[in-house]
Design a protein around this motif. Structure first.
Motif, PDB file in Angstrom:
ATOM      1  N   LEU A  79       1.261   3.846  -3.209  1.00 44.05           N
ATOM      2  CA  LEU A  79       0.885   5.258  -3.091  1.00 44.05           C
ATOM      3  C   LEU A  79       2.034   6.159  -3.544  1.00 44.05           C
ATOM      4  N   GLU A  89       0.832  -1.213   0.000  1.00 44.57           N
ATOM      5  CA  GLU A  89       0.000   0.000   0.000  1.00 44.57           C
ATOM      6  C   GLU A  89       0.864   1.259   0.000  1.00 44.57           C
ATOM      7  N   HIS A 120      -7.231   7.784   1.818  1.00 46.68           N
ATOM      8  CA  HIS A 120      -6.579   6.469   1.777  1.00 46.68           C
ATOM      9  C   HIS A 120      -6.784   5.770   3.123  1.00 46.68           C
TER      10      HIS A 120
END
Length: 212
Positions: A179, A175, A200
């Protein structure tokens, strides 16, 4: 700074005056130094935990969201311009490069630090995604503990979306890497907006669970 007003993640201006040809700004006290100094000191001992990375990033992102909501660009997002309060709240500061949207024709020549500058800024045509790119480089620096180049092939690679020179810790989550990759897309329209970033799940979790 007057336009930004009071916000938990932007350094607040309390007073300003001219005296003997000098401009004085009275701001809130941020007595825990700046993020770049923290990274220099802490990084010599051990990498930051991912929980702390998300915590740092979420505070800076919230400050940038406040600016973008007011249609103000920062244009110099970097660890040296993030200050830390005694209770470990992080706040964006140094708004000397900032500008209101829409930019006038003579305002497109603004440039911040080359280490953090978005590629489109050098072409003289940019908008909010330029801040997203700089924020992505800040996140990369905090995550991978890298020294960002200010020119040369390594500089060009980062602005072409090539992160092969950056070595992430084996435990870094997908993750977080995803990003960073999304924020450093070469084309501005391919980057997430600040609202998408603040939304997020990992940012929300960091704000809810980590307080120090």
């Amino acid at each position: 700074m007057w336009a930004l007003g009071a916000h938990p993640h932007c350094v607040q201006l309390f007073n300003a005056w001219e005296q003997q040809g000098q401009l004085y700004l009275q701001t809130e006290l941020m007595d825990n130094s700046s993020l770049d100094r923290f990274l220099d000191d802490y990084g010599q001992h051990e990498p930051l935990s991912e929980e702390r990375v998300w915590y740092i990033f979420s505070h800076v992102a919230l400050g940038l969201k406040h600016m973008h909501d007011l249609n103000i660009l920062h244009l110099d997002v970097k660890p040296a311009n993030v200050f830390i309060s005694e209770d470990w709240t992080l706040k964006l500061a140094d708004f000397g490069m900032s500008a209101r949207l829409p930019l006038a024709a003579n305002e497109f020549d603004r440039e911040g630090d080359r280490e953090y500058i978005a590629p489109e800024v050098l072409t003289g045509c940019y908008d909010k995604p330029a801040d997203i790119f700089s924020l992505g480089l800040l996140l990369l620096e905090v995550t991978a503990n890298v020294v960002l180049p200010d020119n040369g092939p390594a500089w060009q690679k980062l602005r072409s979306g090539d992160l092969s020179d950056c070595q992430f810790d084996a435990g870094t989550s997908s993750e977080l890497v995803d990003l960073i990759t999304e924020m450093l897309q070469p084309l501005p329209e391919d980057r997430p907006t600040i609202d998408q970033i603040v939304g997020h799940p990992c940012v929300a979790k960091a704000l809810a669970s980590l307080t120090s």
